[in-house]
Design a protein around this motif. Structure first.
Motif, PDB file in Angstrom:
ATOM      1  N   LEU A 121      40.385  45.608 112.280  1.00  0.00           N
ATOM      2  CA  LEU A 121      40.605  45.867 110.859  1.00  0.00           C
ATOM      3  C   LEU A 121      39.455  45.327 110.023  1.00  0.00           C
ATOM      4  O   LEU A 121      38.970  45.985 109.091  1.00  0.00           O
ATOM      5  N   VAL A 122      39.009  44.086 110.370  1.00  0.00           N
ATOM      6  CA  VAL A 122      37.887  43.509 109.629  1.00  0.00           C
ATOM      7  C   VAL A 122      36.629  44.341 109.829  1.00  0.00           C
ATOM      8  O   VAL A 122      35.874  44.583 108.885  1.00  0.00           O
ATOM      9  N   ARG A 124      36.382  47.522 110.575  1.00  0.00           N
ATOM     10  CA  ARG A 124      36.483  48.771 109.824  1.00  0.00           C
ATOM     11  C   ARG A 124      36.365  48.516 108.325  1.00  0.00           C
ATOM     12  O   ARG A 124      35.748  49.318 107.597  1.00  0.00           O
ATOM     13  N   THR A 125      36.944  47.396 107.895  1.00  0.00           N
ATOM     14  CA  THR A 125      36.840  47.058 106.468  1.00  0.00           C
ATOM     15  C   THR A 125      35.386  46.810 106.091  1.00  0.00           C
ATOM     16  O   THR A 125      34.908  47.251 105.036  1.00  0.00           O
ATOM     17  N   GLN A 126      34.672  46.067 106.964  1.00  0.00           N
ATOM     18  CA  GLN A 126      33.264  45.816 106.697  1.00  0.00           C
ATOM     19  C   GLN A 126      32.483  47.126 106.620  1.00  0.00           C
ATOM     20  O   GLN A 126      31.644  47.319 105.723  1.00  0.00           O
ATOM     21  N   GLU A 128      33.638  50.089 105.898  1.00  0.00           N
ATOM     22  CA  GLU A 128      34.023  50.833 104.699  1.00  0.00           C
ATOM     23  C   GLU A 128      33.420  50.211 103.451  1.00  0.00           C
ATOM     24  O   GLU A 128      32.922  50.912 102.563  1.00  0.00           O
ATOM     25  N   VAL A 129      33.477  48.849 103.401  1.00  0.00           N
ATOM     26  CA  VAL A 129      32.907  48.177 102.230  1.00  0.00           C
ATOM     27  C   VAL A 129      31.406  48.435 102.160  1.00  0.00           C
ATOM     28  O   VAL A 129      30.835  48.657 101.086  1.00  0.00           O
ATOM     29  N   LEU A 238      33.029  38.883 102.944  1.00  0.00           N
ATOM     30  CA  LEU A 238      34.263  39.367 103.573  1.00  0.00           C
ATOM     31  C   LEU A 238      35.040  38.249 104.263  1.00  0.00           C
ATOM     32  O   LEU A 238      36.062  38.493 104.883  1.00  0.00           O
ATOM     33  N   MET A 241      38.404  37.867 102.787  1.00  0.00           N
ATOM     34  CA  MET A 241      39.241  39.006 103.164  1.00  0.00           C
ATOM     35  C   MET A 241      39.762  38.837 104.585  1.00  0.00           C
ATOM     36  O   MET A 241      40.925  39.100 104.877  1.00  0.00           O
ATOM     37  N   ARG A 242      38.885  38.345 105.479  1.00  0.00           N
ATOM     38  CA  ARG A 242      39.318  38.148 106.866  1.00  0.00           C
ATOM     39  C   ARG A 242      40.402  37.082 106.950  1.00  0.00           C
ATOM     40  O   ARG A 242      41.355  37.190 107.707  1.00  0.00           O
ATOM     41  N   VAL A 245      43.559  38.612 105.941  1.00  0.00           N
ATOM     42  CA  VAL A 245      44.079  39.482 107.000  1.00  0.00           C
ATOM     43  C   VAL A 245      44.699  38.646 108.113  1.00  0.00           C
ATOM     44  O   VAL A 245      45.761  38.974 108.640  1.00  0.00           O
TER      45      VAL A 245
END
Length: 262
Positions: A121-122, A124-126, A128-129, A238, A241-242, A245
Motif C-alpha cells: 500500500l505504501v 503504491r501510495t508513493q 501515486e503521490v 510519506l 502516512m506509512r 497505515v
C-alpha cells in the motif's frame, strides 16, 4: 506232712520251663508285635505330623505367594496408572505446544500479510503521490519535477548544520573515489552541473561526482561519501502516512492483550 522235695523241684523246673517257653514263644512275639505296632503307630503319627507341618508350610507359602502376587498386582496397577497419567499429560503438553505453535505461526502469517499489505500500500501510495506530484508540478510550473527535486536537494545541501557539514566535508576531501550521487531519475547535464556547483561551493573544494540512477529513492536525490550522506526524497514526506497505515493495519488489542490500568 512230709514235703516231697523231688516233686517240688520237678514242679518248679516245670514252671520255669513253662515260663521260658511262654516267654520264648508267646510273650516275646506278642511284645515284639506290640513294639512293632507302637513303632508303626509312632511312625504314622510322625508322618502325619510331617504331612501336617508340610501342609501348614504349603499353606503359608501359598498365602505368602498370594500376598506377593497381590502386592505385585497392586504395584503394576499403580505403575500402569502413573504411566497412563504421564502419557496423558505428555499428549496434552504436545497438543498444547502444537496449538501454541499453530497460534504463533498464524500470528506470524497475519503479521507478515499485514506487513506485506502495508508495504504494498505504501509503495503504491508513493508511486501515486509521485505521479500526482509530477503532474501537478508540470501543470502549475514551467519546471519539471526533477528540476524541483534538484532545487530541494541543493537547498538542503546548503542548509546543513555546522557539525554535519564538517563531517561530510571531511568525508568528501578524504575519499579516494568519486563521490556517489544517486537519483530516482536520470539527471540531464544541466541539473548535474547545478549539483556539482552547489557541492563545490558548499564545501569550498573541487569534488569529483559520479551520478547513478536509483528508482527506489522515490523522486529523491542522495549524496554519499565514506558512510556520510545528505539526501532529499519524496519518501521523507510519506513517513507519517506509512505510520498511519501501520496503525490502521495493526490488529486491535483483545481482552488478553489490553494494558491493565495502573
Amino acid at each position: 506232712m512230709l514235703i516231697d522235695w523231688f516233686t517240688v523241684g520237678a514242679q518248679a523246673l516245670n514252671f520255669i520251663i513253662l515260663v521260658w517257653l511262654m516267654r520264648r514263644f508267646l510273650y516275646k512275639p506278642i511284645l515284639d508285635a506290640i513294639d512293632k505296632r507302637e513303632k508303626s503307630i509312632a511312625k504314622s503319627l510322625a508322618d502325619a505330623e510331617a504331612k501336617k507341618a508340610e501342609a501348614h508350610h504349603e499353606r503359608d507359602e501359598f498365602q505368602r505367594k498370594n500376598s506377593d502376587l497381590d502386592r505385585r498386582r497392586a504395584a503394576l496397577l499403580g505403575q500402569a496408572t502413573k504411566d497412563a497419567e504421564a502419557e496423558r499429560q505428555r499428549l496434552l503438553d504436545e497438543a498444547r505446544q502444537a496449538a501454541e505453535a499453530l497460534a504463533v505461526k498464524r500470528r506470524e502469517i497475519l503479521q507478515s500479510e499485514a506487513q506485506r499489505l502495508s508495504q504494498d500500500l505504501v509503495r503504491r501510495t508513493q508511486d501515486e503521490v509521485f505521479a500526482i506530484a509530477r503532474r501537478a508540478l508540470t501543470d502549475l510550473a514551467t519546471t519539471s519535477l526533477e528540476e524541483r527535486a534538484v532545487e530541494a536537494f541543493v537547498r538542503r545541501l546548503r542548509s546543513l548544520e555546522r557539525a554535519a557539514k564538517d563531517s561530510l566535508a571531511h568525508a568528501l576531501t578524504t575519499a579516494t573515489a568519486p563521490t556517489l550521487v544517486r537519483s530516482a531519475f536520470d539527471l540531464p547535464a544541466e541539473q548535474r552541473a547545478t549539483i556539482q556547483t552547489a557541492v563545490n561551493e558548499t564545501f569550498s573544494a573541487d569534488v569529483a561526482l559520479r551520478f547513478e540512477t536509483a528508482p527506489e529513492l522515490v523522486g529523491g536525490i542522495e549524496l554519499s561519501a565514506n558512510g556520510h550522506k545528505v539526501a532529499w526524497s519524496i519518501a521523507d514526506y510519506l513517513v507519517s502516512m506509512r505510520r498511519a497505515v501501520d496503525e490502521l493495519l495493526a490488529p486491535e488489542p483483545g481482552p488478553e492483550t489490553e494494558t491493565a490500568p495502573r
